[in-house]
Each structure stands twice: as structure tokens, then as C-alpha cells.
Design a protein around this motif. Structure first.
Motif, mmCIF file in Angstrom:
data_model
loop_
_atom_site.group_PDB
_atom_site.id
_atom_site.type_symbol
_atom_site.label_atom_id
_atom_site.label_comp_id
_atom_site.label_asym_id
_atom_site.label_seq_id
_atom_site.Cartn_x
_atom_site.Cartn_y
_atom_site.Cartn_z
ATOM 1 N N ALA A 150 64.738 93.362 77.553
ATOM 2 C CA ALA A 150 63.605 94.699 78.333
ATOM 3 C C ALA A 150 62.412 93.280 78.578
ATOM 4 C CB ALA A 150 63.501 95.469 78.532
ATOM 5 N N GLU A 193 66.700 92.557 71.609
ATOM 6 C CA GLU A 193 68.151 93.156 72.201
ATOM 7 C C GLU A 193 68.417 93.658 73.259
ATOM 8 O OE1 GLU A 193 72.032 95.082 69.383
ATOM 9 O OE2 GLU A 193 69.967 96.364 69.012
ATOM 10 N N SER A 194 67.324 94.561 73.340
ATOM 11 C CA SER A 194 67.211 94.945 75.212
ATOM 12 C C SER A 194 67.019 94.214 75.855
ATOM 13 C CB SER A 194 66.485 96.358 74.322
ATOM 14 O OG SER A 194 64.882 95.813 74.923
ATOM 15 N N ALA A 201 65.580 94.580 67.838
ATOM 16 C CA ALA A 201 65.688 95.125 68.758
ATOM 17 C C ALA A 201 65.319 95.550 70.020
ATOM 18 C CB ALA A 201 65.497 97.014 67.865
ATOM 19 N N HIS A 202 63.836 94.989 70.235
ATOM 20 C CA HIS A 202 62.972 95.024 71.539
ATOM 21 C C HIS A 202 64.028 93.385 71.433
ATOM 22 C CE1 HIS A 202 60.161 95.493 74.607
ATOM 23 N NE2 HIS A 202 59.909 94.296 74.305
#
Length: 373
Positions: free
Chosen positions: A364, A361-362, A358-359
Motif C-alpha cells: 500500500a 507486505e501490503s 506487514a505494511h
């Protein structure tokens, strides 16, 4: 006195323990916990379960995984967006570091305790790319490394630089080796004084920046985030461009190079930025195509043929690298310890694997996400 000591050793063994021949052998694991996809569509479909693991075959090495790093390809595979056929119940991920715990009878180059990475393509030993080497790509055509223990062909392993931790070393097989292949292998290696354009601050781009600086090149870095550009500057980028506030960033590149353009571009976004990359590169320059972070749909048509002919451009697709290139890259890393230190954005535990995806995918992050076992 000496005669008495010899008699005691013969009768009772050496002081502090019994005869080493009587020591029990280490018991090898019989199971491994690993993640796999019962079905694709999302990384949330990952299932953690336990499966048998056997002793290594005669030409294999059994490795205990210590760390796995993620890459954009892992998201594409999770979303069923990656081309090619995949094995059922795929074990994902390609980039790992680990410890040798057993070797097969015919293995001569490895021993218990060696610290190793597996090459992205198990059978790509040298620079030539073939259909067969592609079929040995971990986490795609063949099962990957998101598992506690795995057997590898002995020829696929590479010892990583001794100053790196397991977590740092896990970032090397894809991100670092792709950047190295693009810049310092192939038909025209980077040289001191060259100017390169690096897109973004993901894993490949950061390693490309670091390797370029270590080689004496001038780096122009782009990003949509001023905070990320500050990191790029600290790592040695001479010029930075925020492509959100400067959408015509190719024009800015030309200004920074007195109208000449850069010697080469590390193209990670694909068709969405390729036209501007072509505008940014000098006559007889080169563009190394790494990825498609800009997506595969809703992209503008790109005129490649005309510029390639009239500017004499060299456009090269990069699909990671070979065992031989991996070994050469490690020499560069060992000779430039501070400049090439892997940048890890965040560490996750094995149980937090979905959070790591998920990180990633972000978008960021700066550098790499690493799962620590």
C-alpha cells in the motif's frame, strides 16, 4: 593581574571545569538489542533479544544505528524464498544510517560523530561484481543491521549528504543506489531527453523517477493505483498509466512515444511483465532488471532471445551498487536537493518492526518504510 590568572589556571585548571586530560572517556556499549530469526518462514518469527557487542577492531568502526529502511528482499528472506545460504539466527535488513561512536586504531577516515550509511555489500568498493562481494551482502549472506549497535569495516561506510535526516539517509543504500546504478552507471548512462519507463511506486522505482527527472529525462510511470500515480505526477512523471485499467500498457507506451518505444525500462516485476517491457522499449534500447515483485512462480514464458537479437536490446541485471557509486550518487542528491528528496511512506519505532514488515507486505506504500531507533 595576568600573572595572577596564569597562576590560578596552573593551580586549579581553566575556568568552568577541570583540566580536559582528567575528563572521563565515554563508556562504549557492551550489549545491543537486535532482531534475529531463530527460524525462517515469516517476519512474525523475528525475536528481539540482547547480545554482547565489543569495541571495534583495528580496521573497524562501531556505529550506533539511528534508522533502518525495509525493502522487498527482506520479505523474501523472511519467507525463506531468497536464494543462497544464510547464517543461523540471521539478523535481517541491509539499509541503515547511523552515527560513529568509536573507531579502531588503524582507522583514519572516520571519527566519532560522523553520520554514515553502510554499503549494501560491505566489500563491493568498485563496480566489479564477484562471488566474494556477494558474500558480504548485509541481511543475507552476512548478518544485517536491525540492531542498535554494529561494527563495520571502515571501507564499507559512506558519509551521507548533510541535508538529509537519518531516516531519509537510511533509504539510500539499496533503493537509491540500485536506481542510480541502473540509470547513471554502467555501460550507457541516462542522458537528458531520454525517455524511461518506471514500473510501480516502490522504493527503487520512486528513486529512479527522481534521478531521471533530475537528469532531464522524460518519465512514464505505471501503477495499479490512481492515487499513487498522482504522487508520481507530482514528482515529475510526464505520463502515467494505470495497468489495471490499461492491461495492454505496452501499447499505450508506444502511443505515447509515437511508436518508437522508450529508451530504457526499469523492470522491477520480473518475468510477469518482462514481455511487455520488451515490447515497450525502442530498437537498441535497454532494460535494467531490478527485481521480481511479480513473483517467481506461475509466470508466463518469455521470448527474450528473438527480440534481443532483432531489436538489438541490452538487458542488464542490477544488484545494488558499490561504495564508489554510492559516493557519486550522493553528489547528484546534494546538487538536486528538492528533486531527489527521499519519499518515506511511514515511520515505525524499533518495537514496531513487525508492523513495518506487514505494511511493506501490503504494497500500500509509496516510497519507503523506515524503522526509527
Amino acid at each position: 593581574m595576568i600573572i595572577k590568572m596564569l597562576k590560578d589556571i596552573k593551580q586549579h585548571g581553566p575556568p568552568g571545569g577541570s583540566d580536559s586530560r582528567a575528563r572521563p572517556k565515554m563508556t562504549l556499549p557492551t550489549t545491543t538489542r537486535q532482531y534475529s530469526y531463530p527460524k525462517l518462514g515469516s517476519y512474525n518469527n523475528l525475536v528481539l533479544h540482547e547480545v554482547p557487542v565489543g569495541a571495534p577492531k583495528s580496521n573497524e568502526v562501531l556505529v550506533k544505528t539511528h534508522a533502518v529502511s525495509l525493502q522487498f528482499r527482506d520479505l523474501l528472506i523472511a519467507g525463506a524464498l531468497y536464494p543462497g545460504s544464510l547464517p543461523p539466527d540471521l539478523v535481517p535488513c541491509s539499509d541503515m544510517s547511523g552515527e560513529v561512536i568509536a573507531v579502531g586504531a588503524d582507522v583514519k577516515d572516520w571519527k566519532k560523530g560522523d553520520r554514515v550509511c553502510a554499503n549494501f555489500m560491505l566489500d563491493k568498493l568498485h563496480d566489479e561484481q564477484t562471488a566474494a562481494t556477494g558474500e558480504s551482502a548485509l541481511g543475507g549472506a552476512t548478518n544485517g543491521v536491525l540492531t542498535e549497535y554494529r561494527q563495520f569495516p571502515a571501507h564499507s561506510l559512506v558519509a551521507f549528504p548533510s541535508h538529509l535526516s537519518y531516516e531519509e539517509a537510511s533509504t539510500l543504500p539499496c533503493a537509491a543506489l540500485t536506481a542510480y546504478n541502473a540509470l547513471l552507471s554502467g555501460y550507457e548512462p541516462l542522458k537528458a531527453g531520454d525517455t524511461i519507463l518506471v514500473q510501480g511506486t516502490g522504493g527503487v522505482s520512486i528513486f529512479a523517477l527522481q534521478f531521471a527527472v533530475a537528469s532531464g529525462a522524460v518519465v512514464i510511470a505505471t501503477s495499479s493505483s490512481d492515487e499513487k500515480l498522482k504522487v508520481a505526477t507530482k514528482l515529475g512523471a510526464k505520463h502515467v498509466i494505470n495497468y489495471k485499467t490499461t492491461p495492454n500498457w505496452d501499447e499505450e507506451v508506444l502511443k505515447l512515444t509515437n511508436g518508437l518505444g522508450v529508451d530504457r525500462v526499469i523492470e522491477v516485476a520480473g518475468n510477469s511483465t518482462l514481455q511487455r517491457s520488451i515490447s515497450s522499449v525502442k530498437i537498441s534500447g535497454s532494460i535494467d532488471i531490478i527485481g521480481l515483485l511479480g513473483g517467481m512462480t506461475d509466470v508466463p514464458a518469455v521470448d527474450i532471445i528473438g527480440p534481443c537479437i532483432f531489436k538489438g536490446l541490452k538487458i542488464r541485471g542490477i544488484y545494488v551498487g558499490s561504495v564508489a557509486q554510492f559516493k557519486n550518487m550522493n553528489k547528484l542528491i546534494s546538487a538536486n536537493v528538492e528533486t531527489t528528496k527521499p519519499i518515506i511512506d511511514k515511520l515505525f519505532s524499533f518495537e514496531e518492526t513487525k508492523a513495518a514488515f506487514a505494511h511493506l507486505e501490503s504494497q500500500a506504500h509509496v516510497g519507503k518504510m523506515v524503522i526509527k531507533f
